[in-house]
Design an enzyme around this catalytic site. Structure first.
Site, PDB file in Angstrom:
ATOM      1  N   ASP A  81      46.308 -26.412 -24.187  1.00 25.73           N
ATOM      2  CA  ASP A  81      45.617 -27.330 -25.353  1.00 25.73           C
ATOM      3  C   ASP A  81      46.477 -28.453 -25.293  1.00 25.73           C
ATOM      4  OD1 ASP A  81      43.431 -25.787 -26.170  1.00 25.73           O
ATOM      5  OD2 ASP A  81      44.534 -24.508 -27.294  1.00 25.73           O
ATOM      6  N   ASP A 115      37.087 -26.614 -24.630  1.00 23.31           N
ATOM      7  CA  ASP A 115      36.775 -26.484 -25.973  1.00 23.31           C
ATOM      8  C   ASP A 115      35.657 -27.193 -26.330  1.00 23.31           C
ATOM      9  OD1 ASP A 115      38.819 -24.350 -26.006  1.00 23.31           O
ATOM     10  OD2 ASP A 115      40.218 -25.722 -26.860  1.00 23.31           O
TER      11      ASP A 115
END
Length: 162
Positions: free
Chosen positions: A122, A140
């Site tokens: 991330d 995401d």
């Protein structure tokens, strides 16, 4: 029972969308891993937008950390569910179809990380009105936008039928 209908042009568009999302997702993650130290951060817009390298070893917000096999299994089952739901859609359910394509690509992007690395990379980090949102990635975004499109079409359909 109505037969599933989809034209070749749409199939090509959906496949290009999936591949494009996967390429951008995986490429950005490789760049982040190669150019940043874990937990380091680069300011894009001060007090609002940063690239912060994080390794998510769980689900959303690192919940159930350390259960990689479970998340791979859930991804596999969710993927089958998305394909099944896609095949049940009607020709005019364009938002649902594209939403499922986005969600599928996002899910695959994060499963690739879990299989390849044992965690999800991330790096997109926002602070909005003082709230530091959980760090996320391109996969995401595709997943959330995709599910949002499915929900939007369900709401619009309910409104039109009600």
């Amino acid at each position: 029972m109505k037969k599933f209908v989809i034209d070749k042009k749409s199939i090509v568009f959906y496949l290009i969308s999936i591949i494009g999302i996967l390429v951008v997702d995986q490429l950005t993650k490789v760049i982040v891993e190669a150019s940043m130290q874990l937990a380091s951060s680069h300011t894009i817009i001060d007090k609002f937008f940063y690239f912060t390298y994080a390794q998510n070893k769980g689900a959303a917000w690192s919940m159930l950390e350390g259960h990689v096999s479970l998340f791979i299994l859930i991804g596999f089952v969710a993927g089958i569910g998305m394909i099944f739901y896609f095949l049940k859609t009607k020709e005019n359910e364009i938002l649902t179809r594209f939403g499922l394509v986005l969600a599928f690509a996002g899910m695959i992007g994060n499963v690739i990380d879990r299989v390849r690395l044992g965690y999800v990379v991330d790096f997109i980090d926002f602070i909005i009105l003082g709230y530091d949102f959980p760090i996320f990635n391109v996969a995401d975004m595709a997943l959330v936008i995709g599910l949002g499109l499915v929900i939007l079409e369900v709401l619009l359909e309910g409104r039109n039928n009600g």
